[in-house]
Design an enzyme around this catalytic site. Structure first.
Site, mmCIF file in Angstrom:
data_model
loop_
_atom_site.group_PDB
_atom_site.id
_atom_site.type_symbol
_atom_site.label_atom_id
_atom_site.label_comp_id
_atom_site.label_asym_id
_atom_site.label_seq_id
_atom_site.Cartn_x
_atom_site.Cartn_y
_atom_site.Cartn_z
ATOM 1 N N ASP A 246 0.845 -1.214 0.000
ATOM 2 C CA ASP A 246 0.000 0.000 0.000
ATOM 3 C C ASP A 246 0.872 1.253 0.000
ATOM 4 O O ASP A 246 0.536 2.265 -0.625
ATOM 5 C CB ASP A 246 -0.898 0.034 1.245
HETATM 6 O O1 LIG Z 1 -8.189 -5.911 1.768
HETATM 7 P P1 LIG Z 1 -7.468 -7.189 2.037
HETATM 8 O O2 LIG Z 1 -6.903 -7.812 0.799
HETATM 9 O O3 LIG Z 1 -8.331 -8.147 2.792
HETATM 10 O O4 LIG Z 1 -6.224 -6.887 2.940
HETATM 11 C C1 LIG Z 1 -6.329 -6.087 4.087
HETATM 12 C C2 LIG Z 1 -5.021 -5.976 4.711
HETATM 13 O O5 LIG Z 1 -4.108 -5.473 3.731
HETATM 14 C C3 LIG Z 1 -3.259 -4.519 4.329
HETATM 15 O O6 LIG Z 1 -3.751 -3.227 4.042
HETATM 16 C C4 LIG Z 1 -1.831 -4.633 3.919
HETATM 17 O O7 LIG Z 1 -1.765 -4.725 2.514
HETATM 18 P P2 LIG Z 1 -0.360 -4.851 1.781
HETATM 19 O O8 LIG Z 1 0.511 -5.746 2.634
HETATM 20 O O9 LIG Z 1 -0.681 -5.409 0.432
HETATM 21 O O10 LIG Z 1 0.203 -3.467 1.705
HETATM 22 C C5 LIG Z 1 -3.417 -4.910 5.780
HETATM 23 O O11 LIG Z 1 -2.746 -4.222 6.644
HETATM 24 C C6 LIG Z 1 -4.911 -5.042 5.874
HETATM 25 O O12 LIG Z 1 -5.350 -5.554 7.079
#
Ligand SMILES: O=P(O)(O)OC[C@H]1O[C@](O)(COP(=O)(O)O)[C@@H](O)[C@@H]1O
Ligand SMILES: Nc1ncnc2c1ncn2[C@@H]1O[C@H](COP(=O)(O)OP(=O)(O)O)[C@@H](O)[C@H]1O
Length: 304
Positions: A246
């Protein structure tokens, strides 16, 4: 659409059937889109966070965003915004990521969000990131792509769903897969860094205007019709890789909005992503300059 609170835990060991006393814990207002808004704000770019918010957890996130002067336009839903759990087990050198489904969303609430999206102005940027809460079919991504194409706003998709491929008929502005997502879209178990350019070219042939492929500790590849660039990731001690993607994406979007040279933006984005991986929460950009020095952006040759 699927806000989240991340509960980050650090523990020496994680043993079944006994009380595991932890070393450290932290609660972070989160969810992929929320992180993009937070990163944009740290880079002085304003955004409005959209999505579905429920219960005390949803309120916590809303309050946190407002404290950080980020506007919100959430649709209120019953049930609670989810809490995801990320556990770092020091003795094992493992990270356990537990990601919940999120609350149930009704048809009326889905229409309410789509109506908000229909008011987005031509030339604006909409980033649709992460999983969908319960009750929403993945075809909503195609519907949003269609609206973006009709209204001519810039659509950015960071999503694992197979429907992303059907969105390509509407020429989304940017896709941000990681290597696992790229492999699954093409029905493969895995795709190596060397193999990936030809799959990126396929996404562009199918209609994606640009693709940012993140490769964890191996860095990132950027592709559009005329450029194919690779940037390595800097070395450091990984603390928590959640939110690194992100951070990479938020920083990259900031560069696109600012019309910065793509090589510069790619370097800054990789450094920011790694900086987040090297700490508990999101980067504050304080180590960006040092990390950027380790990153080399190399043009890759396109294989016909
Ligand atoms: O929306 P999703 O795919 O369920 O993932 C949610 C999770 O993704 C994150 O935003 C992190 O995403 P990234 O590791 O891809 O940056 C988490 O911290 C959050 O809890
Ligand atoms: N082990 C790591 N070492 C250094 N940087 C990392 C590491 N893991 C992730 N990063 C940084 O974070 C960016 C995004 O990571 P990635 O894990 O591919 O994203 P996602 O969370 O979307 O799967 C990478 O391009 C890199 O800059």
């Amino acid at each position: 659409m699927n806000l989240a609170i991340d509960l980050f835990i650090e523990t020496d060991k994680l043993k079944p059937n006994v009380v595991n006393r932890t070393l450290d814990d932290d609660i972070q207002a989160n969810g992929k889109g929320v992180n993009v808004s937070l990163i944009l704000k740290k880079l002085q770019t304003n955004s409005t966070a959209l999505g579905f918010s429920g219960g005390f957890t949803g309120k916590y996130i809303e309050a946190f965003l407002h404290e950080n002067e980020i506007a919100t336009n959430f649709i209120a839903v019953s049930g609670n915004t989810r809490i995801n759990v990320f556990t770092q087990v020091l003795q094992e050198k493992n990270e356990y990521k537990l990601v919940n489904k999120g609350p149930e969303i009704s048809q009326k609430q889905i229409y309410a969000l789509l109506n908000v999206i229909k008011t987005i102005e031509t030339g604006a940027f909409l980033c649709v990131s992460g999983s969908l809460p319960q009750g929403i079919d993945e075809r909503i991504l195609v519907e949003i792509s269609k609206i973006a194409n009709e209204k001519q706003f810039h659509l950015i998709l960071d999503s694992s769903y197979q429907s992303v491929l059907d969105c390509l008929n509407y020429q989304p502005y940017l896709l941000k897969p990681n290597e696992e997502e790229l492999a699954s879209w093409f029905g493969k178990k895995e795709i190596s860094l060397d193999e990936s350019p030809r799959y990126l070219d396929r996404l562009i042939d199918l209609g994606a205007q640009r693709v940012l492929l993140s490769f964890g500790g191996q860095g990132c590849i950027y592709a559009d019709k005329s450029r194919l660039l690779y940037g390595n990731a800097p070395k450091g001690e990984v603390v928590n890789t959640a939110c690194a993607g992100d951070t990479l994406l938020g920083t990259f979007i900031h560069g696109l909005i600012s019309k910065e040279a793509v090589e510069t933006t790619l370097r800054k984005s990789i450094a920011a992503g790694s900086s987040t991986a090297f700490r508990k929460g999101l980067t504050d950009f304080s180590d960006s300059e040092i990390l950027e020095k380790q990153i080399v952006i190399t043009p890759l040759e396109r294989k016909k």
